[in-house]
Motif scaffolding. Structure first.
Motif, PDB file in Angstrom:
ATOM      1  N   SER A   1      -4.292   7.110   0.971  1.00 43.81           N
ATOM      2  CA  SER A   1      -4.403   7.374  -0.461  1.00 43.81           C
ATOM      3  C   SER A   1      -4.040   6.125  -1.256  1.00 43.81           C
ATOM      4  CB  SER A   1      -3.455   8.516  -0.833  1.00 43.81           C
ATOM      5  OG  SER A   1      -3.410   8.692  -2.222  1.00 43.81           O
ATOM      6  N   SER A   2      -4.498   6.061  -2.471  1.00 41.02           N
ATOM      7  CA  SER A   2      -4.126   4.965  -3.367  1.00 41.02           C
ATOM      8  C   SER A   2      -2.880   5.305  -4.170  1.00 41.02           C
ATOM      9  CB  SER A   2      -5.273   4.658  -4.331  1.00 41.02           C
ATOM     10  OG  SER A   2      -6.408   4.255  -3.612  1.00 41.02           O
TER      11      SER A   2
ATOM     12  N   ASP B   1      -4.062  -1.998  -0.299  1.00 45.76           N
ATOM     13  CA  ASP B   1      -4.919  -1.233   0.602  1.00 45.76           C
ATOM     14  C   ASP B   1      -4.287  -1.220   1.994  1.00 45.76           C
ATOM     15  OD1 ASP B   1      -6.898  -0.269   2.304  1.00 45.76           O
ATOM     16  OD2 ASP B   1      -8.496  -1.410   1.361  1.00 45.76           O
ATOM     17  N   CYS B   2      -4.194  -0.053   2.595  1.00 46.99           N
ATOM     18  CA  CYS B   2      -3.540   0.099   3.901  1.00 46.99           C
ATOM     19  C   CYS B   2      -4.225  -0.684   5.019  1.00 46.99           C
ATOM     20  CB  CYS B   2      -3.480   1.569   4.291  1.00 46.99           C
ATOM     21  SG  CYS B   2      -2.406   2.556   3.237  1.00 46.99           S
TER      22      CYS B   2
ATOM     23  N   CYS C   1       0.852  -1.188   0.000  1.00 42.48           N
ATOM     24  CA  CYS C   1       0.000   0.000   0.000  1.00 42.48           C
ATOM     25  C   CYS C   1       0.894   1.246   0.000  1.00 42.48           C
ATOM     26  CB  CYS C   1      -0.917  -0.007   1.223  1.00 42.48           C
ATOM     27  SG  CYS C   1      -0.048   0.188   2.783  1.00 42.48           S
ATOM     28  N   VAL C   2       0.268   2.402  -0.030  1.00 47.24           N
ATOM     29  CA  VAL C   2       1.037   3.632  -0.059  1.00 47.24           C
ATOM     30  C   VAL C   2       1.857   3.801   1.222  1.00 47.24           C
ATOM     31  CG1 VAL C   2      -0.730   5.204   0.853  1.00 47.24           C
ATOM     32  CG2 VAL C   2       0.941   6.042  -0.792  1.00 47.24           C
TER      33      VAL C   2
ATOM     34  N   THR D   1       0.100  -0.608  -4.719  1.00 49.13           N
ATOM     35  CA  THR D   1      -1.019  -1.291  -5.384  1.00 49.13           C
ATOM     36  C   THR D   1      -1.990  -1.907  -4.379  1.00 49.13           C
ATOM     37  OG1 THR D   1       0.308  -3.301  -5.563  1.00 49.13           O
ATOM     38  CG2 THR D   1       0.313  -1.828  -7.480  1.00 49.13           C
TER      39      THR D   1
ATOM     40  N   GLN E   1      -8.882   6.379   5.657  1.00 48.38           N
ATOM     41  CA  GLN E   1      -8.223   5.586   4.628  1.00 48.38           C
ATOM     42  C   GLN E   1      -6.994   6.324   4.116  1.00 48.38           C
ATOM     43  OE1 GLN E   1     -11.076   4.776   1.556  1.00 48.38           O
ATOM     44  NE2 GLN E   1     -12.071   3.173   2.729  1.00 48.38           N
TER      45      GLN E   1
END
Length: 170
Positions: free
Chosen positions: A103-104, A127-128, A38-39, A125, A101
């Motif tokens: 960021s993507s 999800d956190c 994830c980011v 790519t 949430q």
């Protein structure tokens, strides 16, 4: 003895090799195990890369006062930032919510778009909030909180060792 160790290539090589091993483990999880970073994962990788870079500077010039001290400060700063990022990531995992949430997309500074320069390492790519892996009940960012905390404490300790050692030499 600790002062001499803090100025040795071996000490800096340990830091660099250990941090590089952590980065390689992250890539193993991504490319072999199929876990999507994830980011926040990507940002933590950037912080770890900062520790590696500081270790390389220290390794190349362990006895040069200015560069070695800058490497120590860089190590501390990158470790502290990595801890803060891992802590934020843990918050996303423990408190999933549509209002909480990440960021993507990675938002690196314009002068260092790491996600474009090295997408294999820094392109998010996942999800956190996803917990793909855990060990002893701790998720990956929880482990990284501990790792970055240890790295920061060690950096602060060696800064203190340097300050005391310089006073003794004077």
């Amino acid at each position: 003895m600790l002062y001499a160790f803090s100025r040795s290539r071996f000490a800096w090589a340990l830091l660099t090799a250990g941090s590089l091993a952590l980065l390689l483990i992250a890539l193993f999880f991504q490319y072999v195990k199929g876990y999507h970073p994830c980011v926040m994962c990507v940002y933590q990788r950037a912080a770890l890369t900062g520790v590696i870079f500081a270790g390389l500077v220290g390794w190349l010039m362990p006895r040069h006062g200015l560069f070695s001290n800058l490497a120590l400060l860089g190590w501390l700063a990158a470790s502290y930032q990595g801890f803060r990022l891992a802590e934020e990531h843990v918050g996303y995992q423990l408190n999933p919510s549509p209002f909480n949430q990440c960021s993507s997309f990675a938002e690196f500074p314009a002068w260092a778009p790491l996600d474009r320069w090295l997408p294999a390492l820094f392109h998010p790519t996942g999800d956190c909030a996803d917990v793909d892996w855990s060990l002893l009940g701790w998720s990956m960012p929880q482990w990284l909180m501990g790792i970055f905390a240890v790295l920061a404490v060690l950096a602060a300790f060696f800064i203190l060792v340097r300050l005391v050692g310089v006073r003794r030499e004077a």
